[in-house]
Motif scaffolding. Structure first.
Motif, PDB file in Angstrom:
ATOM      1  N   TRP A  43       0.162  14.379  -0.096  1.00  0.00           N
ATOM      2  CA  TRP A  43      -0.823  13.211  -0.378  1.00  0.00           C
ATOM      3  C   TRP A  43       0.071  12.112  -0.442  1.00  0.00           C
ATOM      4  O   TRP A  43       0.055  11.016  -0.246  1.00  0.00           O
ATOM      5  N   ALA A  44       1.189  12.320  -1.482  1.00  0.00           N
ATOM      6  CA  ALA A  44       2.149  11.463  -2.077  1.00  0.00           C
ATOM      7  C   ALA A  44       2.936  10.933  -0.897  1.00  0.00           C
ATOM      8  O   ALA A  44       3.315   9.854  -0.851  1.00  0.00           O
ATOM      9  N   LYS A  45       3.425  12.192  -0.197  1.00  0.00           N
ATOM     10  CA  LYS A  45       4.262  11.577   0.950  1.00  0.00           C
ATOM     11  C   LYS A  45       3.624  10.625   1.940  1.00  0.00           C
ATOM     12  O   LYS A  45       4.096   9.761   2.647  1.00  0.00           O
ATOM     13  N   LYS A  46       2.378  10.963   2.291  1.00  0.00           N
ATOM     14  CA  LYS A  46       1.503  10.046   3.240  1.00  0.00           C
ATOM     15  C   LYS A  46       1.423   8.754   2.652  1.00  0.00           C
ATOM     16  O   LYS A  46       1.455   7.635   3.458  1.00  0.00           O
ATOM     17  N   MET A  47       0.962   8.584   1.414  1.00  0.00           N
ATOM     18  CA  MET A  47       0.652   7.316   0.992  1.00  0.00           C
ATOM     19  C   MET A  47       2.011   6.506   0.739  1.00  0.00           C
ATOM     20  O   MET A  47       2.048   5.237   0.947  1.00  0.00           O
ATOM     21  N   ILE A  48       3.136   7.098   0.383  1.00  0.00           N
ATOM     22  CA  ILE A  48       4.391   6.337   0.379  1.00  0.00           C
ATOM     23  C   ILE A  48       4.705   5.972   1.763  1.00  0.00           C
ATOM     24  O   ILE A  48       5.225   4.694   1.689  1.00  0.00           O
ATOM     25  N   THR A  49       4.778   6.898   2.437  1.00  0.00           N
ATOM     26  CA  THR A  49       5.110   6.486   4.144  1.00  0.00           C
ATOM     27  C   THR A  49       4.258   5.349   4.561  1.00  0.00           C
ATOM     28  O   THR A  49       4.808   4.250   5.085  1.00  0.00           O
ATOM     29  N   GLU A  50       3.152   5.321   4.381  1.00  0.00           N
ATOM     30  CA  GLU A  50       2.045   4.752   5.078  1.00  0.00           C
ATOM     31  C   GLU A  50       2.421   3.062   4.413  1.00  0.00           C
ATOM     32  O   GLU A  50       2.011   2.105   5.212  1.00  0.00           O
ATOM     33  N   ALA A  51       2.855   3.179   3.127  1.00  0.00           N
ATOM     34  CA  ALA A  51       2.948   1.902   2.517  1.00  0.00           C
ATOM     35  C   ALA A  51       4.326   1.421   2.641  1.00  0.00           C
ATOM     36  O   ALA A  51       4.658   0.314   2.114  1.00  0.00           O
ATOM     37  N   GLY A  52       5.041   1.808   3.589  1.00  0.00           N
ATOM     38  CA  GLY A  52       6.454   1.380   3.971  1.00  0.00           C
ATOM     39  C   GLY A  52       7.359   1.311   3.038  1.00  0.00           C
ATOM     40  O   GLY A  52       8.379   0.737   2.709  1.00  0.00           O
ATOM     41  N   ALA A  53       7.320   2.584   1.948  1.00  0.00           N
ATOM     42  CA  ALA A  53       8.185   2.573   0.779  1.00  0.00           C
ATOM     43  C   ALA A  53       8.914   3.863   1.078  1.00  0.00           C
ATOM     44  O   ALA A  53       8.659   4.621   2.057  1.00  0.00           O
ATOM     45  N   ASP A  79       5.166  -5.752  -6.876  1.00  0.00           N
ATOM     46  CA  ASP A  79       4.729  -5.288  -5.628  1.00  0.00           C
ATOM     47  C   ASP A  79       4.851  -3.665  -5.787  1.00  0.00           C
ATOM     48  O   ASP A  79       3.953  -2.815  -5.449  1.00  0.00           O
ATOM     49  N   THR A  80       6.233  -3.062  -5.974  1.00  0.00           N
ATOM     50  CA  THR A  80       6.490  -1.792  -6.087  1.00  0.00           C
ATOM     51  C   THR A  80       5.815  -1.100  -7.121  1.00  0.00           C
ATOM     52  O   THR A  80       5.280   0.017  -7.052  1.00  0.00           O
ATOM     53  N   GLY A  81       5.493  -1.769  -8.135  1.00  0.00           N
ATOM     54  CA  GLY A  81       4.996  -1.395  -9.545  1.00  0.00           C
ATOM     55  C   GLY A  81       3.583  -0.987  -9.186  1.00  0.00           C
ATOM     56  O   GLY A  81       2.975   0.188  -9.610  1.00  0.00           O
ATOM     57  N   ALA A  82       3.122  -2.026  -8.688  1.00  0.00           N
ATOM     58  CA  ALA A  82       1.357  -1.921  -8.243  1.00  0.00           C
ATOM     59  C   ALA A  82       1.349  -0.855  -7.529  1.00  0.00           C
ATOM     60  O   ALA A  82       0.234   0.261  -7.454  1.00  0.00           O
ATOM     61  N   LEU A  83       2.162  -0.561  -6.369  1.00  0.00           N
ATOM     62  CA  LEU A  83       1.873   0.575  -5.536  1.00  0.00           C
ATOM     63  C   LEU A  83       2.036   2.149  -6.264  1.00  0.00           C
ATOM     64  O   LEU A  83       1.246   2.836  -5.927  1.00  0.00           O
ATOM     65  N   SER A 128      10.632   3.292  -4.123  1.00  0.00           N
ATOM     66  CA  SER A 128      11.459   2.131  -3.913  1.00  0.00           C
ATOM     67  C   SER A 128      10.630   1.216  -2.469  1.00  0.00           C
ATOM     68  O   SER A 128      10.399   2.091  -1.521  1.00  0.00           O
ATOM     69  N   ARG A 129      10.623   0.014  -2.893  1.00  0.00           N
ATOM     70  CA  ARG A 129      10.086  -0.852  -1.454  1.00  0.00           C
ATOM     71  C   ARG A 129      10.636  -2.031  -1.601  1.00  0.00           C
ATOM     72  O   ARG A 129      10.719  -2.492  -2.618  1.00  0.00           O
ATOM     73  N   SER A 130      11.173  -2.318  -0.567  1.00  0.00           N
ATOM     74  CA  SER A 130      12.039  -3.699  -0.463  1.00  0.00           C
ATOM     75  C   SER A 130      13.180  -3.764  -1.366  1.00  0.00           C
ATOM     76  O   SER A 130      13.489  -4.886  -1.902  1.00  0.00           O
ATOM     77  N   GLY A 131      13.657  -2.856  -1.761  1.00  0.00           N
ATOM     78  CA  GLY A 131      14.850  -2.650  -2.453  1.00  0.00           C
ATOM     79  C   GLY A 131      14.571  -2.461  -3.874  1.00  0.00           C
ATOM     80  O   GLY A 131      15.857  -2.750  -4.641  1.00  0.00           O
ATOM     81  N   VAL A 132      13.448  -2.611  -4.447  1.00  0.00           N
ATOM     82  CA  VAL A 132      13.239  -2.387  -5.948  1.00  0.00           C
ATOM     83  C   VAL A 132      12.449  -1.195  -6.132  1.00  0.00           C
ATOM     84  O   VAL A 132      11.434  -0.907  -5.404  1.00  0.00           O
ATOM     85  N   ALA A 133      12.992  -0.263  -7.218  1.00  0.00           N
ATOM     86  CA  ALA A 133      12.078   0.944  -7.334  1.00  0.00           C
ATOM     87  C   ALA A 133      11.222   0.594  -8.755  1.00  0.00           C
ATOM     88  O   ALA A 133      11.403  -0.373  -9.388  1.00  0.00           O
ATOM     89  N   ALA A 134      10.251   1.671  -8.785  1.00  0.00           N
ATOM     90  CA  ALA A 134       9.509   1.649 -10.008  1.00  0.00           C
ATOM     91  C   ALA A 134       8.896   3.145 -10.221  1.00  0.00           C
ATOM     92  O   ALA A 134       9.041   3.887  -9.336  1.00  0.00           O
ATOM     93  N   ASP A 135       8.842   3.270 -11.732  1.00  0.00           N
ATOM     94  CA  ASP A 135       8.547   4.613 -12.083  1.00  0.00           C
ATOM     95  C   ASP A 135       7.512   4.683 -13.151  1.00  0.00           C
ATOM     96  O   ASP A 135       7.522   3.979 -13.797  1.00  0.00           O
ATOM     97  N   ALA A 136       6.701   5.958 -12.933  1.00  0.00           N
ATOM     98  CA  ALA A 136       5.560   5.940 -13.982  1.00  0.00           C
ATOM     99  C   ALA A 136       4.962   7.336 -13.970  1.00  0.00           C
ATOM    100  O   ALA A 136       5.235   8.089 -12.841  1.00  0.00           O
TER     101      ALA A 136
END
Length: 260
Positions: free
Chosen positions: A43-53, A15-19, A104-112
């Motif tokens: 823009w990144a801040k807005k999308m991260i925040t709106e996704a609950g991440a 889920d985090t990776g897809a985000l 990070s979302r729901s306690g798991v991080a992803a990086d790309a």
């Protein structure tokens, strides 16, 4: 720390990776001639925040940086390659832009990370460099399987980079990832096969080949964060978070990725 994810955590990692993958592609589409790097950060801040991440960067303060990073995405232009701190700069036609995002979302991080050219200009050497990092990343992913060693991945990545004529810097490379952004094992972008940690299903790795056109030497920008090529040459960087599975590798940071 080397972390092996449970099945529920692996589902959250997908889920985090897809985000992360989706945000990067959205930002790529919006990054046109005249776009300011500070707009990309907003823009990144807005999308991260709106996704609950949560951003993995904004409060990040490792020993190699000067205080907290303070931004939501790394924006590296032309001779900048890693940890590019957003600043007041408007993109020009032909700029080589790298966007590097970890959340990070729901306690798991992803990086790309993705590198691409802005506007219509397509300098052949820049295109080739971006494509080389993408091929090196694909080679590293193809080497992933249970029982393989970290050195096998590093060797596969490094072989592609060196055969294309690039020198390889080993100060920064890939890494383990999971409940936190940076974990062991370190995955250098060159190495000897058969060496290092043995891969196990449930291990998450962020693989990230990066190169500079005519040097392997980095210099730190006056902002205390951005790493640039010592000669001022262009750079490129490609990265995915992958999960080691029973069959090989699952790429988690593809846009729209869902459970296979």
């Amino acid at each position: 720390m080397i972390e092996i994810l449970s099945r529920p955590m692996l589902d959250r990692a997908r889920d985090t990776g897809a985000l992360v993958g989706d945000i990067l592609q959205t930002l790529k589409r919006r990054s046109t001639v005249g776009t300011n790097l500070m707009d990309i950060d907003r823009w990144a801040k807005k999308m991260i925040t709106e996704a609950g991440a949560q951003s993995c960067y904004v409060d990040y303060a490792p020993s190699f940086g000067r205080g907290p990073f303070g931004h939501y995405i790394c924006t590296a232009v032309n001779d900048a390659v890693l940890h590019g701190r957003p600043h007041d700069y408007s993109l020009a036609d032909g700029d080589l832009l790298t966007l590097d995002l970890a959340v990070s979302r729901s306690g798991v991080a992803a990086d790309a990370a993705i590198s691409f050219l802005v506007g219509k200009a397509r300098p052949a050497d820049s295109v080739a460099m971006i494509e080389t990092t993408e091929r090196a990343l694909a080679a590293g992913i193809a080497a992933v399987k249970p029982g393989a060693r970290i050195g096998d991945l590093s060797h596969a990545i490094g072989t592609v980079l060196r055969e294309a004529g690039y020198s390889v810097n080993t100060e920064f490379g890939g890494h383990g990832i999971g409940s936190t952004m940076h974990q062991d094992p370190h995955v250098a972008n060159t190495g000897r096969p058969g060496r290092g940690y043995k891969l196990r299903p449930g291990l998450l790795l962020a693989l990230e080949p990066w190169v500079m056109a005519d040097t392997a030497t980095l210099v730190t920008d006056s902002d205390g964060w951005t790493l640039r090529s010592a000669t001022g040459c262009r750079t490129a960087h490609s990265e995915h978070t992958i999960a080691v599975t029973d069959d090989g590798a699952e790429i988690l940071t593809l846009p729209g990725h869902t459970r296979p």
